[in-house]
Scaffold this motif. Sequence first.
Motif, mmCIF file in Angstrom:
data_model
loop_
_atom_site.group_PDB
_atom_site.id
_atom_site.type_symbol
_atom_site.label_atom_id
_atom_site.label_comp_id
_atom_site.label_asym_id
_atom_site.label_seq_id
_atom_site.Cartn_x
_atom_site.Cartn_y
_atom_site.Cartn_z
ATOM 1 N N MET A 78 7.548 59.630 76.554
ATOM 2 C CA MET A 78 8.381 59.976 75.386
ATOM 3 C C MET A 78 9.627 60.696 75.870
ATOM 4 S SD MET A 78 6.051 61.448 72.292
ATOM 5 C CE MET A 78 5.307 62.658 73.341
ATOM 6 N N VAL A 79 10.742 60.402 75.260
ATOM 7 C CA VAL A 79 11.976 61.137 75.588
ATOM 8 C C VAL A 79 12.569 61.667 74.294
ATOM 9 C CG1 VAL A 79 14.226 61.052 76.719
ATOM 10 C CG2 VAL A 79 12.391 59.556 77.522
ATOM 11 N N SER A 80 12.822 62.970 74.235
ATOM 12 C CA SER A 80 13.424 63.562 73.033
ATOM 13 C C SER A 80 14.366 64.688 73.449
ATOM 14 C CB SER A 80 12.337 64.090 72.090
ATOM 15 O OG SER A 80 11.393 64.821 72.826
ATOM 16 N N ALA A 81 15.238 65.076 72.534
ATOM 17 C CA ALA A 81 16.232 66.112 72.853
ATOM 18 C C ALA A 81 15.534 67.416 73.254
ATOM 19 C CB ALA A 81 17.134 66.348 71.644
ATOM 20 N N ALA A 82 16.087 68.122 74.237
ATOM 21 C CA ALA A 82 15.498 69.396 74.689
ATOM 22 C C ALA A 82 15.663 70.451 73.594
ATOM 23 C CB ALA A 82 16.173 69.852 75.971
ATOM 24 N N PRO A 83 14.624 71.306 73.405
ATOM 25 C CA PRO A 83 14.727 72.329 72.364
ATOM 26 C C PRO A 83 15.880 73.300 72.624
ATOM 27 C CG PRO A 83 12.530 72.329 73.392
ATOM 28 C CD PRO A 83 13.386 71.361 74.150
ATOM 29 N N ARG A 87 17.155 76.676 75.761
ATOM 30 C CA ARG A 87 18.484 76.698 76.394
ATOM 31 C C ARG A 87 19.153 78.039 76.125
ATOM 32 N NH1 ARG A 87 21.590 71.147 75.263
ATOM 33 N NH2 ARG A 87 22.932 72.080 76.817
ATOM 34 N N ARG A 88 19.020 78.532 74.879
ATOM 35 C CA ARG A 88 19.629 79.837 74.534
ATOM 36 C C ARG A 88 19.015 80.962 75.356
ATOM 37 N NH1 ARG A 88 19.416 78.493 69.079
ATOM 38 N NH2 ARG A 88 17.656 79.888 68.720
ATOM 39 N N GLN A 89 17.674 80.869 75.561
ATOM 40 C CA GLN A 89 16.990 81.970 76.247
ATOM 41 C C GLN A 89 17.336 82.066 77.731
ATOM 42 O OE1 GLN A 89 12.902 81.250 75.110
ATOM 43 N NE2 GLN A 89 13.061 82.618 73.341
ATOM 44 N N ARG A 90 17.884 80.986 78.296
ATOM 45 C CA ARG A 90 18.367 81.081 79.688
ATOM 46 C C ARG A 90 19.445 82.147 79.783
ATOM 47 N NH1 ARG A 90 19.704 74.739 80.147
ATOM 48 N NH2 ARG A 90 17.585 73.998 79.847
ATOM 49 N N THR A 101 3.669 78.392 79.272
ATOM 50 C CA THR A 101 4.376 77.154 79.642
ATOM 51 C C THR A 101 5.339 77.419 80.798
ATOM 52 O OG1 THR A 101 6.174 77.541 78.065
ATOM 53 C CG2 THR A 101 4.301 76.273 77.251
ATOM 54 N N SER A 102 5.027 78.381 81.648
ATOM 55 C CA SER A 102 5.983 78.728 82.711
ATOM 56 C C SER A 102 5.307 79.423 83.888
ATOM 57 C CB SER A 102 7.062 79.669 82.143
ATOM 58 O OG SER A 102 6.459 80.854 81.672
ATOM 59 N N THR A 103 6.026 79.446 85.000
ATOM 60 C CA THR A 103 5.590 80.178 86.194
ATOM 61 C C THR A 103 6.357 81.498 86.261
ATOM 62 O OG1 THR A 103 5.388 78.041 87.306
ATOM 63 C CG2 THR A 103 5.303 79.992 88.706
ATOM 64 N N ARG A 117 12.895 74.668 80.473
ATOM 65 C CA ARG A 117 13.650 75.898 80.178
ATOM 66 C C ARG A 117 14.449 76.391 81.369
ATOM 67 N NH1 ARG A 117 9.572 79.824 77.160
ATOM 68 N NH2 ARG A 117 10.432 81.105 78.781
ATOM 69 N N LEU A 118 14.102 75.924 82.533
ATOM 70 C CA LEU A 118 14.720 76.337 83.799
ATOM 71 C C LEU A 118 14.440 77.809 84.081
ATOM 72 C CD1 LEU A 118 18.038 74.288 83.551
ATOM 73 C CD2 LEU A 118 15.882 73.660 84.656
ATOM 74 N N LEU A 119 15.498 78.646 84.226
ATOM 75 C CA LEU A 119 15.298 80.023 84.691
ATOM 76 C C LEU A 119 15.568 80.981 83.536
ATOM 77 C CD1 LEU A 119 15.087 81.696 87.510
ATOM 78 C CD2 LEU A 119 17.561 81.854 87.282
ATOM 79 N N THR A 120 14.520 81.640 83.039
ATOM 80 C CA THR A 120 14.675 82.539 81.891
ATOM 81 C C THR A 120 14.406 83.973 82.331
ATOM 82 O OG1 THR A 120 13.830 80.766 80.488
ATOM 83 C CG2 THR A 120 13.897 82.971 79.532
ATOM 84 N N PRO A 121 15.418 84.843 82.280
ATOM 85 C CA PRO A 121 15.187 86.228 82.692
ATOM 86 C C PRO A 121 14.327 86.979 81.681
ATOM 87 C CG PRO A 121 17.480 85.927 81.986
ATOM 88 C CD PRO A 121 16.816 84.582 81.877
#
Length: 291
Positions: free
Chosen positions: A116-121, A125-128, A193-195, A260-264
């Motif tokens: 499935m491919v859908s737009a990223a939440p 992105r904001r929380q990065r 959902t993260s490391t 989410r990539l990198l979230t401080p």
Amino acid sequence: MTALVFLDPDFSAGRVADAATAQLSVLDQGVTRGDGIFESALYANGVVRKLDAHLARLRVSASTSDLLIPHEEAWRAAIATAVAEFDAATPCEEAVVKLVATRGTEGTDHGTSWVMVSAAPELGRRQRESGVSVIFLDRGYDSKVAERAPWLLMGAKTLSYAVNMAALRHAKKMGADDVIFVSSDGIVLEGPTSTVLIAHRDGDTKRLITPTLETGILPGTTQGAIFTAAREAGWELGYGPLTPQNLMDAEGVWLVSSVRLLTPVNSIDGTAIARDGQLHAELTAMVDAIQ
Ligand code: PLP
């Protein structure tokens, strides 16, 4: 719009389906028992990032769960079809590519697999940029359980995420954004959902530490890619065990994941966490360069 492509031996490039209409049997064990595995990858600038690492982890999750899944070529073909379908309908900056494989309909000997491919939440992105407030939550098992009880499928990315989602809802009720799980013997595990990553700076020495995989946490592909880049950039690397106090004493704490990539982390249990801007900028550059 969500693009949907089933892996189907009769369709070499995958079988395109309509995500807005019913597609799955109610007897599918992915639905009735949460018996299946998945991956979530980020699609940006025409590339599915870390695809090899995601396919490798999917294979490990399948083998841990005694699940037969289609060959890698079939996944790659279905992914290519799905992102093409998505691009044609909804060009957007970032999308989530989700790979799912279930044990299939009860009584049959083959599983069900789809992409499935859908737009990223938008929130992730904001929380990065904004960072997140986090609470520690007890995961309810000790840090040695993976070795003692392999049937718990620790370290596999199974569909059984109800507990992870419940923990996030609990955090929201407590006024926090996210969660870091702690084992019953007081060892830091991972987010739902993260490391978890922490960093220290001592003069010119920069050190990046993540919880040890022996605790049964998911081996994060983002953490793996960041560690590879950090090693090349001369950082020292460490693998737990970490205690909650280690996080409170760090120069920076981050939640990392493919989408989410990198979230401080701004605070844990209401106590502010140090944020070293230079360490954050260096890690952000490493994450941006991941392919
Ligand atoms: N840990 C858990 C429980 C996860 O669900 C995820 C990703 O969703 C991660 C860690 C981070 O893994 P990755 O960096 O491969 O996305």
